[in-house]
Enzyme design. Structure first.
Site, PDB file in Angstrom:
ATOM      1  N   ARG A  58      11.249   3.346   2.652  1.00  0.00           N
ATOM      2  CA  ARG A  58      11.171   2.567   3.848  1.00  0.00           C
ATOM      3  C   ARG A  58      12.446   1.246   4.197  1.00  0.00           C
ATOM      4  O   ARG A  58      12.914   1.049   3.490  1.00  0.00           O
ATOM      5  CB  ARG A  58       9.931   1.810   3.439  1.00  0.00           C
ATOM      6  CG  ARG A  58       9.493   0.911   4.509  1.00  0.00           C
ATOM      7  CD  ARG A  58       7.885   0.272   3.851  1.00  0.00           C
ATOM      8  NE  ARG A  58       7.398   0.226   5.135  1.00  0.00           N
ATOM      9  CZ  ARG A  58       5.467   0.258   5.108  1.00  0.00           C
ATOM     10  NH1 ARG A  58       5.691   0.875   4.634  1.00  0.00           N
ATOM     11  NH2 ARG A  58       5.797  -0.480   6.055  1.00  0.00           N
ATOM     12  N   LYS A 110      24.911  -8.495  -3.100  1.00  0.00           N
ATOM     13  CA  LYS A 110      26.000  -8.227  -3.812  1.00  0.00           C
ATOM     14  C   LYS A 110      27.514  -8.122  -2.641  1.00  0.00           C
ATOM     15  O   LYS A 110      28.423  -7.630  -2.594  1.00  0.00           O
ATOM     16  CB  LYS A 110      26.678  -8.164  -4.835  1.00  0.00           C
ATOM     17  CG  LYS A 110      26.071  -8.765  -6.528  1.00  0.00           C
ATOM     18  CD  LYS A 110      25.987  -8.844  -7.417  1.00  0.00           C
ATOM     19  CE  LYS A 110      26.026  -7.367  -7.943  1.00  0.00           C
ATOM     20  NZ  LYS A 110      27.406  -7.110  -9.288  1.00  0.00           N
ATOM     21  N   ARG A 133       0.858  -1.438  -0.717  1.00  0.00           N
ATOM     22  CA  ARG A 133       0.061  -0.361  -0.225  1.00  0.00           C
ATOM     23  C   ARG A 133       1.237   1.054  -0.388  1.00  0.00           C
ATOM     24  O   ARG A 133       0.759   2.111  -0.927  1.00  0.00           O
ATOM     25  CB  ARG A 133      -1.066   0.054   1.161  1.00  0.00           C
ATOM     26  CG  ARG A 133      -2.238  -1.044   1.152  1.00  0.00           C
ATOM     27  CD  ARG A 133      -3.106  -0.931   2.640  1.00  0.00           C
ATOM     28  NE  ARG A 133      -2.508  -1.088   3.191  1.00  0.00           N
ATOM     29  CZ  ARG A 133      -1.402  -2.864   3.667  1.00  0.00           C
ATOM     30  NH1 ARG A 133      -2.147  -3.418   3.633  1.00  0.00           N
ATOM     31  NH2 ARG A 133      -1.387  -2.832   5.770  1.00  0.00           N
ATOM     32  N   THR A 134       1.701   1.432   1.213  1.00  0.00           N
ATOM     33  CA  THR A 134       2.735   1.978   0.746  1.00  0.00           C
ATOM     34  C   THR A 134       3.527   2.641  -0.316  1.00  0.00           C
ATOM     35  O   THR A 134       3.722   3.794  -1.053  1.00  0.00           O
ATOM     36  CB  THR A 134       3.275   2.518   2.095  1.00  0.00           C
ATOM     37  OG1 THR A 134       2.552   2.048   3.532  1.00  0.00           O
ATOM     38  CG2 THR A 134       4.587   4.248   1.964  1.00  0.00           C
ATOM     39  N   HIS A 190       6.284   6.273  11.671  1.00  0.00           N
ATOM     40  CA  HIS A 190       5.629   6.193   9.766  1.00  0.00           C
ATOM     41  C   HIS A 190       5.797   8.102   9.330  1.00  0.00           C
ATOM     42  O   HIS A 190       4.078   7.975   9.149  1.00  0.00           O
ATOM     43  CB  HIS A 190       4.308   5.411   9.645  1.00  0.00           C
ATOM     44  CG  HIS A 190       4.366   4.314   8.049  1.00  0.00           C
ATOM     45  ND1 HIS A 190       4.543   5.604   7.444  1.00  0.00           N
ATOM     46  CD2 HIS A 190       3.904   3.811   7.721  1.00  0.00           C
ATOM     47  CE1 HIS A 190       3.791   5.015   6.361  1.00  0.00           C
ATOM     48  NE2 HIS A 190       3.829   3.420   6.737  1.00  0.00           N
TER      49      HIS A 190
END
Length: 177
Positions: free
Chosen positions: A70, A48, A20-21, A98
């Site tokens: 995020r 890597k 959703r975000t 948030h």
């Protein structure tokens, strides 16, 4: 579509799964006419051993104007801001914050109640406050907008420092309702 971000590039830099975000920000960027790029950890050089800093600096050098970040670790959006001149939007960092969700929550409450202000509104945040980045951001946003916030949770689900927060604390929903 509106031309507000025409000529700007926004990167979704998600080191933590989110549907959703991520999609909300990508949709917003497109509707504001920005170019958007999506970073995928699973197919990146991070696998890597490339460092977060190298990843950010490489992408930033492509002419990026904003990163939507995020990450599972608290403070990463702030750290990234030290490595780039691009704008940083915190879309959730660890159990820390948030803020973008808090903005949506405040807007939703105001609109659904038909209010022009949240000043004086009583808001209860119920549940696992200790582990909730959204709860932390909601406390900041709602109190900044003048609401009176009460946290409702058993002591084991409250952060240890709530005495310094601008909130009331209750352990039973019945006593708040």
């Amino acid at each position: 579509k509106v031309p507000a971000l025409r000529g700007k590039t926004v990167v979704s830099l998600f080191f933590e799964d989110s549907t959703r975000t991520r999609m909300s920000f990508e949709t917003a960027a497109k509707r504001l006419s920005a170019e958007s790029m999506t970073f995928s950890v699973s197919t990146s050089s991070v696998n890597k051993g490339e460092s977060l800093r190298d990843t950010v600096e490489t992408i930033s050098d492509m002419g990026v104007h904003a990163f939507v970040v995020r990450h599972k670790s608290a403070g990463v959006p702030w750290q990234i801001s030290q490595w780039t001149n691009a704008s940083i939007i915190n879309a959730g960092d660890g159990a820390h914050q948030h803020p973008t969700q808090a903005i949506v929550d405040c807007y939703t409450v105001r609109e659904s109640l038909g209010l022009t202000s949240l000043n004086g509104l009583r808001v209860a945040i119920v549940g696992d406050i200790k582990h909730s980045r959204v709860a932390r951001s909601n406390v900041a946003a709602f109190t900044l907008l003048g609401a009176h916030v009460t946290l409702v949770a058993p002591p084991t689900l409250l952060p240890p420092n709530t005495a310094t927060w601008p909130v009331n604390v209750a352990h039973s929903l019945d006593e708040v309702v």
